[in-house]
Write a protein that holds these residues in place. Structure first.
Motif, PDB file in Angstrom:
ATOM      1  N   SER A  31       0.827  -1.198   0.000  1.00 20.04           N
ATOM      2  CA  SER A  31       0.000   0.000   0.000  1.00 20.04           C
ATOM      3  C   SER A  31       0.871   1.261   0.000  1.00 20.04           C
ATOM      4  O   SER A  31       0.581   2.225  -0.712  1.00 20.04           O
ATOM      5  CB  SER A  31      -0.931   0.003   1.216  1.00 20.04           C
ATOM      6  N   ARG A  32       1.940   1.249   0.780  1.00 22.55           N
ATOM      7  CA  ARG A  32       2.844   2.408   0.841  1.00 22.55           C
ATOM      8  C   ARG A  32       3.543   2.624  -0.498  1.00 22.55           C
ATOM      9  O   ARG A  32       3.787   3.752  -0.892  1.00 22.55           O
ATOM     10  CB  ARG A  32       3.856   2.248   1.975  1.00 22.55           C
ATOM     11  N   TRP A  33       3.854   1.533  -1.211  1.00 19.59           N
ATOM     12  CA  TRP A  33       4.428   1.672  -2.551  1.00 19.59           C
ATOM     13  C   TRP A  33       3.402   2.285  -3.492  1.00 19.59           C
ATOM     14  O   TRP A  33       3.726   3.166  -4.296  1.00 19.59           O
ATOM     15  CB  TRP A  33       4.846   0.332  -3.130  1.00 19.59           C
ATOM     16  N   CYS A  34       2.157   1.818  -3.400  1.00 20.12           N
ATOM     17  CA  CYS A  34       1.103   2.277  -4.316  1.00 20.12           C
ATOM     18  C   CYS A  34       0.747   3.745  -4.102  1.00 20.12           C
ATOM     19  O   CYS A  34       0.267   4.396  -5.029  1.00 20.12           O
ATOM     20  CB  CYS A  34      -0.130   1.391  -4.182  1.00 20.12           C
ATOM     21  N   THR A  35       0.953   4.241  -2.895  1.00 13.73           N
ATOM     22  CA  THR A  35       0.671   5.655  -2.620  1.00 13.73           C
ATOM     23  C   THR A  35       1.935   6.502  -2.690  1.00 13.73           C
ATOM     24  O   THR A  35       1.895   7.699  -2.400  1.00 13.73           O
ATOM     25  CB  THR A  35       0.018   5.827  -1.237  1.00 13.73           C
ATOM     26  N   ASN A  36       3.049   5.876  -3.082  1.00 10.57           N
ATOM     27  CA  ASN A  36       4.341   6.548  -3.206  1.00 10.57           C
ATOM     28  C   ASN A  36       4.856   7.110  -1.880  1.00 10.57           C
ATOM     29  O   ASN A  36       5.659   8.032  -1.861  1.00 10.57           O
ATOM     30  CB  ASN A  36       4.304   7.637  -4.285  1.00 10.57           C
ATOM     31  N   GLU A  37       4.394   6.539  -0.756  1.00  9.21           N
ATOM     32  CA  GLU A  37       4.948   6.921   0.549  1.00  9.21           C
ATOM     33  C   GLU A  37       6.349   6.353   0.702  1.00  9.21           C
ATOM     34  O   GLU A  37       7.174   6.914   1.423  1.00  9.21           O
ATOM     35  CB  GLU A  37       4.065   6.404   1.682  1.00  9.21           C
ATOM     36  N   SER A  38       6.587   5.206   0.059  1.00  2.50           N
ATOM     37  CA  SER A  38       7.915   4.603   0.023  1.00  2.50           C
ATOM     38  C   SER A  38       8.070   3.924  -1.331  1.00  2.50           C
ATOM     39  O   SER A  38       7.099   3.787  -2.076  1.00  2.50           O
ATOM     40  CB  SER A  38       8.105   3.607   1.172  1.00  2.50           C
ATOM     41  N   GLN A  39       9.301   3.515  -1.636  1.00  3.20           N
ATOM     42  CA  GLN A  39       9.575   2.895  -2.931  1.00  3.20           C
ATOM     43  C   GLN A  39      10.166   1.506  -2.729  1.00  3.20           C
ATOM     44  O   GLN A  39      10.988   1.302  -1.833  1.00  3.20           O
ATOM     45  CB  GLN A  39      10.568   3.757  -3.734  1.00  3.20           C
ATOM     46  N   PRO A  40       9.752   0.565  -3.572  1.00  7.24           N
ATOM     47  CA  PRO A  40      10.343  -0.774  -3.481  1.00  7.24           C
ATOM     48  C   PRO A  40      11.756  -0.761  -4.071  1.00  7.24           C
ATOM     49  O   PRO A  40      12.077   0.096  -4.903  1.00  7.24           O
ATOM     50  CB  PRO A  40       9.410  -1.622  -4.350  1.00  7.24           C
ATOM     51  N   PRO A  41      12.577  -1.715  -3.658  1.00  6.86           N
ATOM     52  CA  PRO A  41      13.900  -1.832  -4.277  1.00  6.86           C
ATOM     53  C   PRO A  41      13.766  -2.195  -5.754  1.00  6.86           C
ATOM     54  O   PRO A  41      12.745  -2.749  -6.183  1.00  6.86           O
ATOM     55  CB  PRO A  41      14.577  -2.968  -3.503  1.00  6.86           C
ATOM     56  N   LEU A  42      14.796  -1.917  -6.511  1.00  9.04           N
ATOM     57  CA  LEU A  42      14.791  -2.206  -7.944  1.00  9.04           C
ATOM     58  C   LEU A  42      14.505  -3.683  -8.223  1.00  9.04           C
ATOM     59  O   LEU A  42      13.767  -4.010  -9.145  1.00  9.04           O
ATOM     60  CB  LEU A  42      16.135  -1.799  -8.564  1.00  9.04           C
ATOM     61  N   THR A 101      12.660  -5.649  -6.530  1.00  6.87           N
ATOM     62  CA  THR A 101      11.231  -5.883  -6.340  1.00  6.87           C
ATOM     63  C   THR A 101      10.436  -5.336  -7.518  1.00  6.87           C
ATOM     64  O   THR A 101       9.476  -5.964  -7.971  1.00  6.87           O
ATOM     65  CB  THR A 101      10.757  -5.262  -5.013  1.00  6.87           C
ATOM     66  N   LEU A 102      10.830  -4.183  -8.031  1.00  8.95           N
ATOM     67  CA  LEU A 102      10.170  -3.654  -9.235  1.00  8.95           C
ATOM     68  C   LEU A 102      10.288  -4.653 -10.380  1.00  8.95           C
ATOM     69  O   LEU A 102       9.338  -4.861 -11.140  1.00  8.95           O
ATOM     70  CB  LEU A 102      10.777  -2.311  -9.646  1.00  8.95           C
ATOM     71  N   TYR A 103      11.448  -5.274 -10.490  1.00 10.38           N
ATOM     72  CA  TYR A 103      11.656  -6.282 -11.529  1.00 10.38           C
ATOM     73  C   TYR A 103      10.706  -7.467 -11.314  1.00 10.38           C
ATOM     74  O   TYR A 103      10.072  -7.933 -12.264  1.00 10.38           O
ATOM     75  CB  TYR A 103      13.115  -6.740 -11.526  1.00 10.38           C
ATOM     76  N   GLN A 104      10.569  -7.926 -10.068  1.00 13.26           N
ATOM     77  CA  GLN A 104       9.649  -9.027  -9.759  1.00 13.26           C
ATOM     78  C   GLN A 104       8.212  -8.639 -10.115  1.00 13.26           C
ATOM     79  O   GLN A 104       7.457  -9.452 -10.659  1.00 13.26           O
ATOM     80  CB  GLN A 104       9.721  -9.399  -8.281  1.00 13.26           C
ATOM     81  N   ILE A 105       7.824  -7.401  -9.797  1.00 12.02           N
ATOM     82  CA  ILE A 105       6.474  -6.919 -10.110  1.00 12.02           C
ATOM     83  C   ILE A 105       6.256  -6.921 -11.622  1.00 12.02           C
ATOM     84  O   ILE A 105       5.204  -7.347 -12.114  1.00 12.02           O
ATOM     85  CB  ILE A 105       6.232  -5.516  -9.517  1.00 12.02           C
ATOM     86  N   SER A 106       7.260  -6.475 -12.369  1.00 12.39           N
ATOM     87  CA  SER A 106       7.122  -6.440 -13.829  1.00 12.39           C
ATOM     88  C   SER A 106       6.918  -7.846 -14.397  1.00 12.39           C
ATOM     89  O   SER A 106       6.138  -8.040 -15.325  1.00 12.39           O
ATOM     90  CB  SER A 106       8.336  -5.767 -14.484  1.00 12.39           C
ATOM     91  N   ILE A 107       7.591  -8.834 -13.812  1.00  8.30           N
ATOM     92  CA  ILE A 107       7.420 -10.218 -14.258  1.00  8.30           C
ATOM     93  C   ILE A 107       6.010 -10.711 -13.915  1.00  8.30           C
ATOM     94  O   ILE A 107       5.332 -11.306 -14.764  1.00  8.30           O
ATOM     95  CB  ILE A 107       8.496 -11.134 -13.637  1.00  8.30           C
ATOM     96  N   LEU A 108       5.567 -10.456 -12.684  1.00  7.48           N
ATOM     97  CA  LEU A 108       4.232 -10.897 -12.268  1.00  7.48           C
ATOM     98  C   LEU A 108       3.135 -10.309 -13.146  1.00  7.48           C
ATOM     99  O   LEU A 108       2.133 -10.961 -13.437  1.00  7.48           O
ATOM    100  CB  LEU A 108       3.976 -10.513 -10.809  1.00  7.48           C
ATOM    101  N   LEU A 109       3.322  -9.059 -13.562  1.00  9.78           N
ATOM    102  CA  LEU A 109       2.304  -8.375 -14.363  1.00  9.78           C
ATOM    103  C   LEU A 109       2.575  -8.472 -15.870  1.00  9.78           C
ATOM    104  O   LEU A 109       1.834  -7.908 -16.673  1.00  9.78           O
ATOM    105  CB  LEU A 109       2.213  -6.901 -13.943  1.00  9.78           C
TER     106      LEU A 109
END
Length: 67
Positions: free
Chosen positions: A34-45, A47-55
């Protein structure tokens, strides 16, 4: 409202997925995602890569363009 660094919330919505789904897939707490989605914090690179694979999307789609 602060600077919107990532577009995770938008991309999740475009793919019909929820924060809860992403949290479960990544083994993260819903609060963290939720904090990533509201830009309160950022995931590590990594994790962004993992998200890109999942989506099944380009990692660049998860980030707002910069100059």
């Amino acid at each position: 409202m602060g600077i919107q660094i990532n577009r995770i919330k938008t991309v999740l919505s475009d793919h019909g997925r929820t924060n809860k789904w992403l949290a479960e897939k990544l083994g993260k707490s819903p609060t963290t995602v939720s904090r990533w989605c509201t830009n309160e914090s950022q995931p590590p690179l990594e994790t962004l890569y993992q998200i890109s694979i999942l989506l099944n999307t380009d990692i660049r789609e998860l980030l707002n363009k910069t100059l």
